[in-house]
Design a protein around this motif. Structure first.
Motif, mmCIF file in Angstrom:
data_model
loop_
_atom_site.group_PDB
_atom_site.id
_atom_site.type_symbol
_atom_site.label_atom_id
_atom_site.label_comp_id
_atom_site.label_asym_id
_atom_site.label_seq_id
_atom_site.Cartn_x
_atom_site.Cartn_y
_atom_site.Cartn_z
ATOM 1 N N LYS A 1 -5.109 -13.411 -18.800
ATOM 2 C CA LYS A 1 -5.948 -12.473 -19.533
ATOM 3 C C LYS A 1 -5.582 -11.041 -19.147
ATOM 4 C CE LYS A 1 -10.631 -11.573 -20.893
ATOM 5 N NZ LYS A 1 -12.010 -11.568 -20.599
ATOM 6 N N LEU A 2 -5.397 -10.196 -20.154
ATOM 7 C CA LEU A 2 -5.056 -8.800 -19.916
ATOM 8 C C LEU A 2 -6.250 -8.051 -19.335
ATOM 9 C CD1 LEU A 2 -3.191 -7.952 -23.245
ATOM 10 C CD2 LEU A 2 -2.171 -8.177 -20.987
ATOM 11 N N ASN A 3 -5.978 -7.054 -18.504
ATOM 12 C CA ASN A 3 -7.059 -6.213 -18.015
ATOM 13 C C ASN A 3 -7.500 -5.283 -19.139
ATOM 14 O OD1 ASN A 3 -5.340 -3.974 -18.153
ATOM 15 N ND2 ASN A 3 -4.919 -3.968 -15.969
ATOM 16 N N THR A 4 -8.542 -4.517 -18.889
ATOM 17 C CA THR A 4 -9.107 -3.644 -19.926
ATOM 18 C C THR A 4 -8.045 -2.741 -20.531
ATOM 19 O OG1 THR A 4 -11.230 -3.666 -18.783
ATOM 20 C CG2 THR A 4 -10.905 -1.941 -20.414
ATOM 21 N N PHE A 5 -7.306 -2.009 -19.685
ATOM 22 C CA PHE A 5 -6.331 -1.063 -20.219
ATOM 23 C C PHE A 5 -5.197 -1.779 -20.951
ATOM 24 C CE2 PHE A 5 -7.874 1.667 -16.523
ATOM 25 C CZ PHE A 5 -8.795 2.341 -17.320
ATOM 26 N N GLY A 6 -4.824 -2.971 -20.497
ATOM 27 C CA GLY A 6 -3.814 -3.756 -21.198
ATOM 28 C C GLY A 6 -4.288 -4.146 -22.589
ATOM 29 N N ARG A 7 -5.545 -4.521 -22.683
ATOM 30 C CA ARG A 7 -6.117 -4.877 -23.987
ATOM 31 C C ARG A 7 -6.179 -3.652 -24.896
ATOM 32 N NH1 ARG A 7 -11.682 -7.831 -23.130
ATOM 33 N NH2 ARG A 7 -11.489 -8.215 -25.367
ATOM 34 N N VAL A 8 -6.555 -2.509 -24.332
ATOM 35 C CA VAL A 8 -6.614 -1.278 -25.134
ATOM 36 C C VAL A 8 -5.213 -0.928 -25.620
ATOM 37 C CG1 VAL A 8 -7.174 1.176 -25.129
ATOM 38 C CG2 VAL A 8 -8.650 -0.426 -23.904
ATOM 39 N N ARG A 9 -4.232 -1.039 -24.733
ATOM 40 C CA ARG A 9 -2.840 -0.714 -25.076
ATOM 41 C C ARG A 9 -2.358 -1.567 -26.247
ATOM 42 N NH1 ARG A 9 -1.343 -0.978 -20.115
ATOM 43 N NH2 ARG A 9 -1.849 1.168 -19.640
ATOM 44 N N ALA A 10 -2.867 -2.776 -26.368
ATOM 45 C CA ALA A 10 -2.433 -3.694 -27.428
ATOM 46 C C ALA A 10 -3.068 -3.377 -28.791
ATOM 47 C CB ALA A 10 -2.765 -5.131 -27.035
ATOM 48 N N LEU A 11 -4.084 -2.525 -28.814
ATOM 49 C CA LEU A 11 -4.736 -2.181 -30.083
ATOM 50 C C LEU A 11 -3.805 -1.316 -30.936
ATOM 51 C CD1 LEU A 11 -8.342 -1.233 -28.901
ATOM 52 C CD2 LEU A 11 -7.592 -3.393 -29.906
ATOM 53 N N GLU A 12 -3.878 -1.541 -32.246
ATOM 54 C CA GLU A 12 -3.058 -0.752 -33.162
ATOM 55 C C GLU A 12 -3.893 -0.327 -34.355
ATOM 56 O OE1 GLU A 12 0.229 -3.293 -34.171
ATOM 57 O OE2 GLU A 12 1.327 -2.757 -32.347
ATOM 58 N N GLY A 13 -3.394 0.679 -35.067
ATOM 59 C CA GLY A 13 -3.989 1.115 -36.320
ATOM 60 C C GLY A 13 -5.456 1.490 -36.191
ATOM 61 N N TYR A 14 -6.224 1.061 -37.205
ATOM 62 C CA TYR A 14 -7.635 1.434 -37.236
ATOM 63 C C TYR A 14 -8.400 0.909 -36.026
ATOM 64 C CZ TYR A 14 -9.642 -3.101 -38.620
ATOM 65 O OH TYR A 14 -10.073 -4.400 -38.647
ATOM 66 N N LYS A 15 -7.944 -0.210 -35.468
ATOM 67 C CA LYS A 15 -8.665 -0.790 -34.331
ATOM 68 C C LYS A 15 -8.599 0.132 -33.112
ATOM 69 C CE LYS A 15 -8.547 -5.553 -35.830
ATOM 70 N NZ LYS A 15 -8.457 -6.945 -35.441
ATOM 71 N N ALA A 16 -7.451 0.756 -32.874
ATOM 72 C CA ALA A 16 -7.321 1.703 -31.760
ATOM 73 C C ALA A 16 -8.189 2.931 -32.002
ATOM 74 C CB ALA A 16 -5.855 2.110 -31.587
ATOM 75 N N VAL A 17 -8.205 3.413 -33.234
ATOM 76 C CA VAL A 17 -8.996 4.597 -33.574
ATOM 77 C C VAL A 17 -10.495 4.293 -33.463
ATOM 78 C CG1 VAL A 17 -9.562 6.252 -35.413
ATOM 79 C CG2 VAL A 17 -7.177 5.539 -35.057
ATOM 80 N N ALA A 18 -10.914 3.162 -33.990
ATOM 81 C CA ALA A 18 -12.337 2.802 -33.962
ATOM 82 C C ALA A 18 -12.827 2.571 -32.535
ATOM 83 C CB ALA A 18 -12.580 1.558 -34.816
ATOM 84 N N PHE A 19 -12.028 1.914 -31.708
ATOM 85 C CA PHE A 19 -12.384 1.711 -30.303
ATOM 86 C C PHE A 19 -12.565 3.071 -29.622
ATOM 87 C CE2 PHE A 19 -10.928 1.505 -25.877
ATOM 88 C CZ PHE A 19 -11.823 0.579 -25.354
ATOM 89 N N SER A 20 -11.631 3.985 -29.862
ATOM 90 C CA SER A 20 -11.700 5.322 -29.267
ATOM 91 C C SER A 20 -12.954 6.060 -29.731
ATOM 92 C CB SER A 20 -10.459 6.139 -29.645
ATOM 93 O OG SER A 20 -9.285 5.507 -29.206
ATOM 94 N N ALA A 21 -13.249 5.977 -31.014
ATOM 95 C CA ALA A 21 -14.425 6.663 -31.565
ATOM 96 C C ALA A 21 -15.707 6.121 -30.933
ATOM 97 C CB ALA A 21 -14.464 6.502 -33.087
ATOM 98 N N ALA A 22 -15.746 4.807 -30.706
ATOM 99 C CA ALA A 22 -16.939 4.216 -30.085
ATOM 100 C C ALA A 22 -17.125 4.754 -28.665
ATOM 101 C CB ALA A 22 -16.829 2.691 -30.078
ATOM 102 N N LEU A 23 -16.040 4.847 -27.909
ATOM 103 C CA LEU A 23 -16.153 5.419 -26.559
ATOM 104 C C LEU A 23 -16.595 6.877 -26.622
ATOM 105 C CD1 LEU A 23 -13.049 3.975 -24.668
ATOM 106 C CD2 LEU A 23 -15.438 3.270 -24.486
ATOM 107 N N LEU A 24 -16.081 7.603 -27.603
ATOM 108 C CA LEU A 24 -16.455 9.016 -27.739
ATOM 109 C C LEU A 24 -17.927 9.181 -28.102
ATOM 110 C CD1 LEU A 24 -13.175 10.281 -29.340
ATOM 111 C CD2 LEU A 24 -14.191 11.136 -27.212
ATOM 112 N N GLU A 25 -18.513 8.198 -28.785
ATOM 113 C CA GLU A 25 -19.958 8.256 -29.061
ATOM 114 C C GLU A 25 -20.750 8.323 -27.756
ATOM 115 O OE1 GLU A 25 -21.900 8.674 -31.628
ATOM 116 O OE2 GLU A 25 -20.383 8.496 -33.190
#
Length: 193
Positions: free
Chosen positions: A5-29
């Motif tokens: 199982k990937l660690n948190t940052f490994g999982r984030v690194r694997a995100l692409e396209g809208y999924k990476a943007v949406a994840f980032s926006a949620a953290l920014l909230e």
């Protein structure tokens, strides 16, 4: 052999396209309220402009055909980012983290930084760690076990579970935003009410 199982940052690194943007926006909230409080206390910055920029990021996820001028928004974020040499209050640091995170997601959307989501993820965790160390609530030995840091990691994991399972940009964005706002606190524990 079982897949590790990937660690948190490994999982984030694997995100692409809208999924990476949406994840980032949620953290920014969860980070932007720190910026907004800093603005209220210091009368510096542009909390409406920063909020509007994050709304444009969400809109770009939910309505992929919508366009906005990323360069203009980056300039606004840059102007609204406080400088540590101008303020002697701790609040400048989480405010800067929020602004840098917003710039990172804009660069991600523009295609200038494919790892923008990792930047936001690390900034969010780093804000929590710095806050706990500065406030004396934790030290280098205990910071990872502090409830606020445990909660930060849990929220990021919940957001990752949600975004990885996401089927459509709009429904995924709505679900992520709901998770981010569910507890009603910023990443460093400020009440959002």
């Amino acid at each position: 052999m079982a897949k590790q199982k990937l660690n948190t940052f490994g999982r984030v690194r694997a995100l692409e396209g809208y999924k990476a943007v949406a994840f980032s926006a949620a953290l920014l909230e969860r980070m932007i309220p720190n910026y907004e409080l800093f603005c209220e206390l210091t009368e510096f910055g542009d909390k409406e402009g920063i909020r509007n920029c994050l709304n444009l990021v969400w809109e770009s996820v939910k309505a992929p055909k919508s366009k906005f001028n990323i360069g203009v928004q980056l300039e606004k974020v840059e102007v609204a980012t406080p400088d540590t040499s101008d303020f002697d209050t701790y609040g400048v640091y989480p405010a800067i983290d929020a602004a840098i995170g917003l710039a990172a997601v804009l660069n991600l959307i523009a295609g200038d930084d494919p790892q923008g989501a990792v930047v936001v993820s690390k900034l969010s965790q780093g804000s929590v760690e710095a806050y706990l160390l500065e406030s004396g609530e934790a030290d280098d030995e205990t910071v990872k076990e502090h409830p606020l840091m445990v909660f930060e990691v849990a929220v990021q994991e919940a957001l990752l579970d949600c975004v990885e399972a996401g089927k459509s940009p709009a429904s995924t964005a709505d679900a992520l935003k709901a998770i981010a706002l569910e507890e009603g606190i910023s990443n460093i524990g400020l009440d959002l009410a």
